[in-house]
Each structure stands twice: as C-alpha cells, then as structure tokens.
Design an enzyme around this catalytic site. Structure first.
Site, PDB file in Angstrom:
ATOM      1  N   ASP A 176     -40.123  18.321  76.555  1.00  0.00           N
ATOM      2  CA  ASP A 176     -39.832  19.592  77.247  1.00  0.00           C
ATOM      3  C   ASP A 176     -40.987  20.590  77.113  1.00  0.00           C
ATOM      4  OD1 ASP A 176     -37.412  18.526  77.811  1.00  0.00           O
ATOM      5  OD2 ASP A 176     -36.279  19.664  76.323  1.00  0.00           O
TER       6      ASP A 176
HETATM    7  P1  NAP Z   1     -37.871  16.772  73.469  1.00  0.00           P
HETATM    8  O1  NAP Z   1     -38.077  17.471  74.755  1.00  0.00           O
HETATM    9  O2  NAP Z   1     -36.489  16.683  72.932  1.00  0.00           O
HETATM   10  O3  NAP Z   1     -38.457  15.305  73.653  1.00  0.00           O
HETATM   11  C1  NAP Z   1     -38.450  14.380  72.618  1.00  0.00           C
HETATM   12  C2  NAP Z   1     -39.202  13.170  73.100  1.00  0.00           C
HETATM   13  O4  NAP Z   1     -39.385  12.311  71.987  1.00  0.00           O
HETATM   14  C3  NAP Z   1     -38.490  12.384  74.185  1.00  0.00           C
HETATM   15  O5  NAP Z   1     -39.377  12.210  75.233  1.00  0.00           O
HETATM   16  C4  NAP Z   1     -38.143  11.052  73.517  1.00  0.00           C
HETATM   17  O6  NAP Z   1     -38.285  10.048  74.498  1.00  0.00           O
HETATM   18  C5  NAP Z   1     -39.207  10.968  72.434  1.00  0.00           C
HETATM   19  N1  NAP Z   1     -38.813  10.222  71.236  1.00  0.00           N
HETATM   20  C6  NAP Z   1     -37.658  10.255  70.561  1.00  0.00           C
HETATM   21  N2  NAP Z   1     -37.699   9.422  69.515  1.00  0.00           N
HETATM   22  C7  NAP Z   1     -38.923   8.858  69.520  1.00  0.00           C
HETATM   23  C8  NAP Z   1     -39.578   7.915  68.673  1.00  0.00           C
HETATM   24  N3  NAP Z   1     -38.982   7.356  67.607  1.00  0.00           N
HETATM   25  N4  NAP Z   1     -40.852   7.555  68.979  1.00  0.00           N
HETATM   26  C9  NAP Z   1     -41.469   8.083  70.067  1.00  0.00           C
HETATM   27  N5  NAP Z   1     -40.899   8.979  70.894  1.00  0.00           N
HETATM   28  C10 NAP Z   1     -39.637   9.360  70.614  1.00  0.00           C
HETATM   29  O7  NAP Z   1     -38.779  17.364  72.307  1.00  0.00           O
HETATM   30  P2  NAP Z   1     -39.738  18.646  72.276  1.00  0.00           P
HETATM   31  O8  NAP Z   1     -40.798  18.535  73.317  1.00  0.00           O
HETATM   32  O9  NAP Z   1     -40.097  18.790  70.840  1.00  0.00           O
HETATM   33  O10 NAP Z   1     -38.830  19.847  72.764  1.00  0.00           O
HETATM   34  C11 NAP Z   1     -37.869  20.456  71.973  1.00  0.00           C
HETATM   35  C12 NAP Z   1     -36.600  20.660  72.788  1.00  0.00           C
HETATM   36  O11 NAP Z   1     -35.508  20.828  71.868  1.00  0.00           O
HETATM   37  C13 NAP Z   1     -36.675  21.918  73.630  1.00  0.00           C
HETATM   38  O12 NAP Z   1     -35.934  21.745  74.805  1.00  0.00           O
HETATM   39  C14 NAP Z   1     -35.977  22.943  72.732  1.00  0.00           C
HETATM   40  O13 NAP Z   1     -35.434  24.009  73.467  1.00  0.00           O
HETATM   41  C15 NAP Z   1     -34.890  22.091  72.112  1.00  0.00           C
HETATM   42  N6  NAP Z   1     -34.396  22.594  70.827  1.00  0.00           N
HETATM   43  C16 NAP Z   1     -35.264  23.132  69.943  1.00  0.00           C
HETATM   44  C17 NAP Z   1     -34.775  23.652  68.753  1.00  0.00           C
HETATM   45  C18 NAP Z   1     -35.732  24.319  67.801  1.00  0.00           C
HETATM   46  O14 NAP Z   1     -35.314  25.188  67.066  1.00  0.00           O
HETATM   47  N7  NAP Z   1     -37.004  23.913  67.794  1.00  0.00           N
HETATM   48  C19 NAP Z   1     -33.394  23.570  68.447  1.00  0.00           C
HETATM   49  C20 NAP Z   1     -32.531  22.977  69.369  1.00  0.00           C
HETATM   50  C21 NAP Z   1     -33.051  22.502  70.579  1.00  0.00           C
HETATM   51  P3  NAP Z   1     -37.687   8.563  74.279  1.00  0.00           P
HETATM   52  O15 NAP Z   1     -36.233   8.755  74.066  1.00  0.00           O
HETATM   53  O16 NAP Z   1     -38.031   7.835  75.536  1.00  0.00           O
HETATM   54  O17 NAP Z   1     -38.380   7.996  73.103  1.00  0.00           O
END
Ligand code: NAP
Length: 493
Positions: A422
């Site tokens: 994201d």
């Molecule tokens: P993300 O958008 O959730 O993407 C995670 C990525 O990691 C996915 O593409 C997933 O694809 C991949 N993945 C998962 N396990 C993996 C593994 N073992 N090896 C390789 N790839 C793996 O993560 P982000 O870019 O860090 O974004 C954070 C999101 O979480 C935002 O939308 C944010 O608003 C939300 N969020 C953040 C918080 C906070 O406080 N930081 C709290 C709650 C929500 P695959 O499944 O294809 O592997």
C-alpha cells in the site's frame, strides 16, 4: 489540616465544605511520585529518537519501579496479599501471552491490552459508585462528593469507550470481523446524539441531590451509552485508517488511567495517564497527517469513509508483468549507485530484517549507497519497521522518513520493495475511488529499476487494492518468501 506555608491571608473555615474528605498525602509519597513523573517525561523524550530510545526505556522502567514500589508501600484500598495475588495472576497471563504472540499479531495484542485498561477504569468507577466510603469520597450528607461524581462519570465513560472501541479494533485487526467500514445510515447523527446524551447524563449525575452509594440509575445508563458509542465510533473506520485508530485508542486508554488516578487519589496514575493520553493524541495527529486524513473526521467515526478497504479486491493478474531471479537482482544491485530499500508488513511476516541488513552491508562493500525508506504507516503498528531494522542493527543514519527521501527516487537506480504494498501504491495519488486515495506514498516509479518482493501475484496489501507498480516496464517481481528471496540474493552477491 496543616498549611504547607504561612499565608498572610486568613482563609475562613467555611471555604472548605464540611463534608469534604481530605486525602492527606504523605510528602514522601508525593516526592516519589514526582520523581516517577519526571522519569516518565524523560522516557518519552528518549523514545522520540532511535538513538536515545534505550536510555528512554531505562528512564521509563525506573519511573515505573518507583511508582509501583511507592504504591505497594502505601497501599490503602486493598491489602498487600490481595495486591500481590492480583500482580501474580495478571503478570503470569501477560507473560504467557507475550511469549506466544507472533510479532505480526502485535497490533491486535495492543488493542486487546487497551481494552483491559478501559475495563479497569470502568470497574474502578463502578466500585467507587457502589462503595464510595472505601474510596473516602462519601460526603457527610450521605451523597458521593460532587467532584468525585464528575470524575467517576468521566472515568466510566472514557473507560467504556476505550473498552468497546478496542474490542472492535481487535476483531478487525485479527480478522474476526471484516476490515471494511460498516456505515450505518445517519451514523453522524446517532454518534452526536449519543455523545450529547453522555455529557447531559454526566451533568445530571453530578448535580443530582440524591447520589448516595449505588443510588443513581443514570450512572448505569451513562455506562451503557458509553459502551455503545465506543462500538459506533470504530465500526465505520476502514482498514487503511486502522493505524490511527490504534494510536487513538492508546490515547483514550491514557485518559481512562488518568480518570482512575483521580478516583483512587493516585498522583502517579494521573500523571502517567495524562502523558499516555497526550502523547497518544499527538501520535494520532502525526499519523493522520502522514495519511492525509483529517484528525477530526477519523475520531468522529469514519467521516467521509466510502466503503472498500480491508480485504476487498483482488490483484488483476491477467496484466503482463515480468519475473526476475535472485541472480538478476544481485547483478543489478551490485552495479547500482544508489539503492533505496522500502520495507513493509511482509518483511515483518518473513522476519527478513537480519538478512536484509546483511544484503545492505554487502552492497556497501561494493560501493553502493544504501538507504532505507520508512513510511509512517508501513507494517501494522506505528514504528513497526523502525523497531525491526533497529533489531537488525541497521545504522540509524541510513533510515529515512517519507518526506526526507521521497525526492531521491528520481536519482535512484534501484527501489527495492520488500513486503510493502500500500505504501508504494500510486492509486493513492491517482485513483479517487481507492480506499487509500490521498495517502502520501513513495514515488518508487521514478527509480530506474524496481524490485518487488512478495509471495504471489494474487496477494494484495492491507487496503486490498491492486498495484500498478507490479506491471510497470522497469519492475521485476521477485516472488517468494521475503527472507528466502533475500537469502538467495545474498548468496548470489
Ligand atoms: P501491505 O500493504 O499490507 O502489504 C504487505 C505485502 O507483503 C503484501 O503485498 C504481501 O503480498 C506481502 N507479504 C506478506 N507476507 C510476505 C512474506 N512472507 N514474504 C514476502 N512478502 C510478503 O503492507 P505495507 O505496505 O507495509 O502497508 C501497511 C498497510 O497496513 C497500510 O495500508 C496501513 O494503513 C495498514 N496498517 C498500518 C498500521 C500501522 O500502524 N502501521 C496498522 C494497521 C494497518 P503477498 O501476500 O503476495 O505475499
């Protein structure tokens, strides 16, 4: 009552209401709590930078030790064996849960613990309402002191909101409930009406002429309305806004603890609660700014939420994309002038931070400039990526915030995205219908080459939306578990 200093002005005895119970505070206890309070302030100061965070933690532990020992020495309401038994039971449960919990489940654990703080505040307020004499807040006229009624009502309300809000946040983060916003018709009116009713009931309870122990039924109605509003405020908040909710509930739990401090006449609790409450509020504000959301609209319960988010959507795998190998990646990385690594939630899942640092070290030996770019909401809790990189001993001066590094992608040879999605999705910039629209994201598409590590093309990020970066000309998908992929690159290097 002993005057702390000689006053030139004589204060008439009538100035003190005859029924007021005076809680004499032992000056040593006050001093100990003051020192604890100073330690907590120094702890927050230290924790504001990775370089001083260890000393911040030490100040926090010292402050907490002073506060706990002082409270144990001066216990009033419960006996020492009762306190020690409660600490043993709570400590054992906390120890077992903390050992078992996976790093990736930390946000829901934090939400669950916030709910307990809220519940504790409710129980303290209920106990004080039913047995005010034990808390020294029963007036001579048989009514609970007016000021205590205000404290009790606020403590119960904030505690109940924290409890039910945290339970919903836990269910959303843990996948027991859909992460998509649940938008009730007329929700803003319902929320505003319930909040106004809570305030009116607080005033009614405080001003009532009949407020003996457990006497006023309005207290129970106020409690029920507060549980309801906690629930109503969190259900409309969509997946992408959950980070703000977690830090906001952290703030509420601080205010709930401060309210408990007033009821229990414990200065350390008031100070600590106020510090947690205000720092949580500042963090929520910073997170809102990072996501380009209005603080007020998020705390007003998903104002402007349009649906979507959470687990909606699927990647459009039919579009053409390129697959790379660890050998290709190692070759291009070695030849690069500058590499920016963007870690995300997947790095935490794979626990790839140690091997990632190894890769960074090897590249530096080849004369490559290596930088790590951390988005404020990367991962699943505030500071998630910073903690993991610090654990792997990545030097602090190689770690950059979004606004400090985003302009550098245009001069960067390789953007290395590992488990992030994201936070690098251009839909946040271009697609008004996207649940992440408006959130500032890394301009990775400006880099000459992009390596994108994730496990499959089908998987989506937290917001559940497809990512155009997968299909760009300069993108090479490195599919597999992040740790395994980086291990292979390290081998190839
Ligand atoms: P993300 O958008 O959730 O993407 C995670 C990525 O990691 C996915 O593409 C997933 O694809 C991949 N993945 C998962 N396990 C993996 C593994 N073992 N090896 C390789 N790839 C793996 O993560 P982000 O870019 O860090 O974004 C954070 C999101 O979480 C935002 O939308 C944010 O608003 C939300 N969020 C953040 C918080 C906070 O406080 N930081 C709290 C709650 C929500 P695959 O499944 O294809 O592997």
């Amino acid at each position: 009552m002993v005057a702390p200093f000689e006053s030139a002005v004589e204060i008439p005895a009538e100035a003190f209401p005859p029924e007021a119970a005076v809680h004499a505070v032992n000056p040593w206890v006050a001093l100990a709590y003051l020192i604890a309070g100073i330690c907590f302030i120094l702890a927050l100061r230290g924790l504001s930078s990775p370089a001083t965070s260890r000393s911040g933690n030490r100040y926090g532990m010292a402050g907490m030790l002073i506060a706990v020992v002082t409270t144990l020495v001066t216990h009033e309401i419960a006996s020492l064996p009762e306190i020690l038994a409660a600490i043993a039971i709570g400590g054992a449960i906390g120890f077992v849960i903390a050992r078992r919990i996976a790093m990736t489940a930390m946000p829901q654990l934090v939400a669950a613990f916030h709910s307990l703080v809220g519940l504790a505040a409710v129980l303290v307020a209920v106990a004080a309402f039913l047995n005010p004499d034990a808390f020294g807040i029963l007036g001579a006229d048989g009514n609970i002191l007016t000021v205590s009624r205000v404290e009790m009502a606020l403590g119960a309300a904030i505690g109940a909101i924290t409890f039910s809000g945290s339970v919903i946040a836990f269910a959303k983060l843990n996948g027991n409930m859909s992460g998509s916003p649940i938008l009730l018709p007329g929700r803003h009116l319902i929320n505003l009406g319930t909040l106004a009713a809570i305030l009116a009931m607080t005033a009614g309870f405080a001003l009532s002429a009949h407020a003996g122990p457990g006497e006023h039924p309005i207290f129970w109605v106020l409690l029920a309305a507060s549980f309801a509003i906690g629930f109503l405020l969190i259900i409309p908040i969509g997946g992408a806004d959950m980070p703000v909710v977690v830090s906001m509930l952290n703030s509420y739990s601080g205010w709930a603890a401060a309210a408990m401090g007033f009821t229990l006449h414990n200065t350390a609790m008031i100070v600590t609660g106020a510090l947690v409450g205000s720092s949580g509020a500042i963090l929520s504000y910073i997170m809102c700014r990072a996501m380009n959301r209005s603080f007020l609209s998020v705390i007003a319960g998903g104002f402007g939420a349009q649906g979507g988010g959470g687990d909606a959507g699927e990647a459009r795998t039919e579009r053409p994309w390129k697959r790379g190998s660890a050998e290709d990646a190692a070759f291009l990385l070695k030849e690069a002038g500058q590499v920016i690594i963007i870690p995300g939630y997947g790095m935490a899942v794979a626990q790839a931070q140690h091997v990632l640092r190894e890769m960074g070290d090897l590249l530096k030996e080849h004369g490559v400039t290596v930088k790590y770019a951390i988005h404020p909401v990367a991962g699943r809790m505030p500071g998630h990526m910073n903690v993991l990189l610090a654990e792997a001993n990545v030097p602090y001066d190689e770690v950059f915030e979004l606004e400090d590094i985003n302009s550098e992608f245009a001069q960067t040879d390789v953007a290395f995205i590992i488990g992030a999605n994201d936070v690098v999705n251009p839909a946040a910039r271009n697609d008004r219908s996207s649940p992440i629209y408006g959130m500032p994201v890394f301009d990775v598409e400006k880099a000459k080459t992009i390596f994108f590590i994730k496990r499959s093309m089908g998987g989506v990020g937290y917001a559940g939306v497809d990512n155009d970066v997968f299909y760009m000309d300069q993108t090479m998908m490195l599919l597999g578990d992040a740790k395994k992929v980086v291990e292979e690159i390290v081998k190839a290097l």
